[in-house]
Scaffold this motif. Sequence first.
Motif, PDB file in Angstrom:
ATOM      1  N   ASN A   4       0.798  -1.224   0.000  1.00 12.93           N
ATOM      2  CA  ASN A   4       0.000   0.000   0.000  1.00 12.93           C
ATOM      3  C   ASN A   4       0.828   1.269   0.000  1.00 12.93           C
ATOM      4  O   ASN A   4       0.328   2.336  -0.275  1.00 12.93           O
ATOM      5  CB  ASN A   4      -0.927   0.011   1.214  1.00 12.93           C
ATOM      6  N   GLU A   5       2.094   1.106   0.283  1.00 16.66           N
ATOM      7  CA  GLU A   5       2.955   2.265   0.425  1.00 16.66           C
ATOM      8  C   GLU A   5       2.953   3.140  -0.824  1.00 16.66           C
ATOM      9  O   GLU A   5       2.817   4.349  -0.760  1.00 16.66           O
ATOM     10  CB  GLU A   5       4.374   1.785   0.708  1.00 16.66           C
ATOM     11  N   PHE A   6       3.061   2.457  -1.957  1.00 13.99           N
ATOM     12  CA  PHE A   6       3.168   3.153  -3.225  1.00 13.99           C
ATOM     13  C   PHE A   6       1.896   3.928  -3.548  1.00 13.99           C
ATOM     14  O   PHE A   6       1.927   5.066  -3.992  1.00 13.99           O
ATOM     15  CB  PHE A   6       3.448   2.113  -4.308  1.00 13.99           C
ATOM     16  N   VAL A   7       0.779   3.269  -3.274  1.00 11.82           N
ATOM     17  CA  VAL A   7      -0.508   3.831  -3.648  1.00 11.82           C
ATOM     18  C   VAL A   7      -0.824   5.096  -2.866  1.00 11.82           C
ATOM     19  O   VAL A   7      -1.485   5.995  -3.357  1.00 11.82           O
ATOM     20  CB  VAL A   7      -1.604   2.760  -3.442  1.00 11.82           C
ATOM     21  N   LYS A   8      -0.301   5.167  -1.630  1.00  6.34           N
ATOM     22  CA  LYS A   8      -0.553   6.347  -0.794  1.00  6.34           C
ATOM     23  C   LYS A   8      -0.168   7.657  -1.464  1.00  6.34           C
ATOM     24  O   LYS A   8      -0.668   8.718  -1.114  1.00  6.34           O
ATOM     25  CB  LYS A   8       0.224   6.220   0.523  1.00  6.34           C
ATOM     26  N   GLU A   9       0.757   7.569  -2.413  1.00  2.00           N
ATOM     27  CA  GLU A   9       1.216   8.797  -3.062  1.00  2.00           C
ATOM     28  C   GLU A   9       0.133   9.450  -3.931  1.00  2.00           C
ATOM     29  O   GLU A   9       0.247  10.602  -4.291  1.00  2.00           O
ATOM     30  CB  GLU A   9       2.428   8.504  -3.940  1.00  2.00           C
ATOM     31  N   ILE A  10      -0.890   8.688  -4.265  1.00  2.00           N
ATOM     32  CA  ILE A  10      -1.970   9.262  -5.068  1.00  2.00           C
ATOM     33  C   ILE A  10      -3.021   9.878  -4.143  1.00  2.00           C
ATOM     34  O   ILE A  10      -3.446   9.246  -3.183  1.00  2.00           O
ATOM     35  CB  ILE A  10      -2.667   8.184  -5.936  1.00  2.00           C
TER      36      ILE A  10
ATOM     37  N   ASN B 258       1.891  -2.738  -7.691  1.00  5.64           N
ATOM     38  CA  ASN B 258       1.273  -1.421  -7.513  1.00  5.64           C
ATOM     39  C   ASN B 258       1.482  -0.527  -8.719  1.00  5.64           C
ATOM     40  O   ASN B 258       0.585   0.199  -9.141  1.00  5.64           O
ATOM     41  CB  ASN B 258       1.857  -0.733  -6.281  1.00  5.64           C
ATOM     42  N   ASP B 259       2.701  -0.571  -9.239  1.00  3.60           N
ATOM     43  CA  ASP B 259       3.057   0.293 -10.357  1.00  3.60           C
ATOM     44  C   ASP B 259       2.166   0.011 -11.562  1.00  3.60           C
ATOM     45  O   ASP B 259       1.613   0.923 -12.186  1.00  3.60           O
ATOM     46  CB  ASP B 259       4.532   0.067 -10.711  1.00  3.60           C
ATOM     47  N   TRP B 260       1.967  -1.270 -11.873  1.00  8.69           N
ATOM     48  CA  TRP B 260       1.160  -1.613 -13.044  1.00  8.69           C
ATOM     49  C   TRP B 260      -0.323  -1.389 -12.801  1.00  8.69           C
ATOM     50  O   TRP B 260      -1.065  -1.068 -13.730  1.00  8.69           O
ATOM     51  CB  TRP B 260       1.456  -3.036 -13.514  1.00  8.69           C
TER      52      TRP B 260
END
Lengths: 478, 478
Positions: free
Chosen positions: A4-10, A337-339
Amino acid sequence: MGNNEFVKEITNIEEDFAKWYTDIVLKADLADYTDTKGFVTIKPYGYAIWENIQKYADEEFKKVGVKNAYFPCLIPESLLNKEKEHVEGFAPEVAWVTHGGSEKLEERLVLRPTSETIIATMYAKWIHSWRDLPLIINQWCNVVRWEKETRPFLRTREFLWQEGHTVHETFEEAEEFSRKMIVVYKKIIEDLLAIPVLEGKKTEKEKFAGAVNTYAVEAMMHDGRALQAGTSHNTGDNFTKAFHVAFQNREGKEQFGYHTSWGVSTRLIGAIIMAHGDNRGLKLPPKVAPIQAIIVPIAAHKEQVVVESKKLLNQLNQKYRVEIDLRDNYSTGYKFNDWEMRGGPVRIELGPKDIENGHCIIVRRDTAEKITVKLNEVENKLKEILDQIQSNMFHSCMERMKQKTTIAHTLEELEGIFETNQGFVKAMWCGDVACEDKIKESTGAHARCIPFEQENLGNTCVCCGKEANTMVVFGRQY
Amino acid sequence: MGNNEFVKEITNIEEDFAKWYTDIVLKADLADYTDTKGFVTIKPYGYAIWENIQKYADEEFKKVGVKNAYFPCLIPESLLNKEKEHVEGFAPEVAWVTHGGSEKLEERLVLRPTSETIIATMYAKWIHSWRDLPLIINQWCNVVRWEKETRPFLRTREFLWQEGHTVHETFEEAEEFSRKMIVVYKKIIEDLLAIPVLEGKKTEKEKFAGAVNTYAVEAMMHDGRALQAGTSHNTGDNFTKAFHVAFQNREGKEQFGYHTSWGVSTRLIGAIIMAHGDNRGLKLPPKVAPIQAIIVPIAAHKEQVVVESKKLLNQLNQKYRVEIDLRDNYSTGYKFNDWEMRGGPVRIELGPKDIENGHCIIVRRDTAEKITVKLNEVENKLKEILDQIQSNMFHSCMERMKQKTTIAHTLEELEGIFETNQGFVKAMWCGDVACEDKIKESTGAHARCIPFEQENLGNTCVCCGKEANTMVVFGRQY
């Protein structure tokens, strides 16, 4: 790195849709800001979406007899001035070329905001007889409009589009053709982009500068606001008279032709983002996705995994747009997450155990569903899954459009709806522009269109209460 | 109307090649002049050639890892000024946007003559690590150069092209890539356009403004003059330094990237016209022809002929680009001439007697040969004939190039050749720009390139007589 870490940036889509939109544009690598104020760069991933739209649209156009051509990007000021309504509509928002090399030009040139004027001068040269008609030409090009506030894809000082321009023998034929293009646009947007549209006629106030009738396809975005996704104008003989596009008719007499123009633009990429995206990022319909399936090897340090993943890639990339993520400086979780953020319709996971069991895991972007598929069946199964995703995405949008389409009988009702909710609001209208103005002032909503499919919701105008025979759909717009 | 009447309208190719060229451009419906001085319109038939070039080239590009994108058409003046040689080369010939709407801009914007500067500013943002390299991006777009004298396709103030821009970790890699694109261009021009090319390196005098090395493919036209058909530049770190396109290399240190750029343009349509055309008009290689075969029904007033012709059309248009000429206001003879003038590779004649005999007549544009083909064999036979035409056209050009390529050992010989004859002249050169200037002054010929395939024609410079180790090909140019 956790999942979830990556997604938090949105930014959260429900909290700040505008900021969410910009996050997606930048983080999904669709576009970027440039040193030319108000101009963006369309990055390869975003441009590949445009290429898919172009390819599909161009094939549809060719089915109705369209041929492509190319006209100058610079138009002499005197040409722009020839059609009165047109110049009033566009002159305030054009870019002017005043110098060529070190010399000042005798006449200023305008960077095309649209090409009716320059194309009409050519048509006047080319059209002589009814035998030359209909003339059906399109161009794919860039246009420039000096917008004050800009947002990538939705409103930028330069954008890419196609503009079709036709000339016909009669007003009726032009009318028919301009409506035919609305059917074509509906197909492109619904079938390719999986976005349902409402089609109808623009009011006098909202129509194109120089048109007799403007038709449009209107789409609803995630937040319920409307986006004009494509327009088609019957300009009657307004331009053909101004530019003397005349021909000898079947009776041997000289008459003016009847002109239509129609266009869709890179705005459609904005529509895809805003119609389908969610808190995990962009969500691309399989038919338009640059990468339909991304293979993510699990435990990619193991040679066998890479070998089998590449084998799978070679098996699938004859039929599908597939890539493999072999980046060695990112974790598997990051790649997932990236994809998802880039909106890839499915990812295909392949790890040592999967290989042992002779299967792979297909994960749907739209439902997050994980499907175990035998490796010898994946080629056919993938088609099935992509078709389901395409269809599911369309129906989700359709469901939202239905839910967010309401009816208003009074101005108070109309105001109430737009205070608490966005969406399409159906209402009866007397036809008076004063009512349209008043509604816009008190609700911020424009008349989106007079839908082709009319309903009788009563016989009094939602605004003034006078007799009304026309159903209009109102909505706040992008 | 007799068979020759129509053709008489074209200027004789041997008498006035320049006028012949313009005749073809206009009469074959390729392009037309416009109200914007120095700008042409590419008409549908001409644009369809460009579309075929685009499609072929784009597929070749993708094979070497190219992705498409789109960058702004307007570039702030300050960016153009950042690379010294570049601005000196381009500033005198650009169009300036000074006003947006009714306001004067704070900084003038240049309509892109080429996009090194704006693309480099984006690359500086996008490239951080060696992992981001190579970056290989192309854009298909319009560019504007304020040329004084213009000719359709060859030199116009606006043209369409593709410009690829790459960044690499090392100078050697950039060098390798820039030369790889020359191989790609050679394939496009030789295989698709059936025009043999000479490939080599440009001299310092002739190279691109801002390049370390410029490579080119040079084609020979009907009159023996050279046409630069495509270029590829290794600009080293000239642009990357000026725009700070830097990255962390494999050793963890910051360094500048190495940039290449390469392009072909709608000029290639001019090359097709001038390499292949003859006194009957345009002659299109089958692979690039918008219409590969035109069916001309004989005695088309007979219903059966039209029915059978349409049947033939439907049989062939799955595999080939075929059309049928059903115009009822032109004679068969006129149609024959018209399609020859438009360069259609073959016409297929089908009349009542042919139908009776179960065959049709295929007439080759290149040799005028008439071939009787059984209707049930035409689908396969047509491929064979089109392949032969493609190959024959290439070899005719190759034959001319061989015949018109000569050798000179002295300036007198060089002058003598260019007085009586055009063509490519091979000569040894000392490397001094003074000799290049002198040769240009006395012969009107430029150094086309230093061919990759060098020959030893002696060891003294053709101009000054000093020691020379480099063979150059000279030629007058378009």
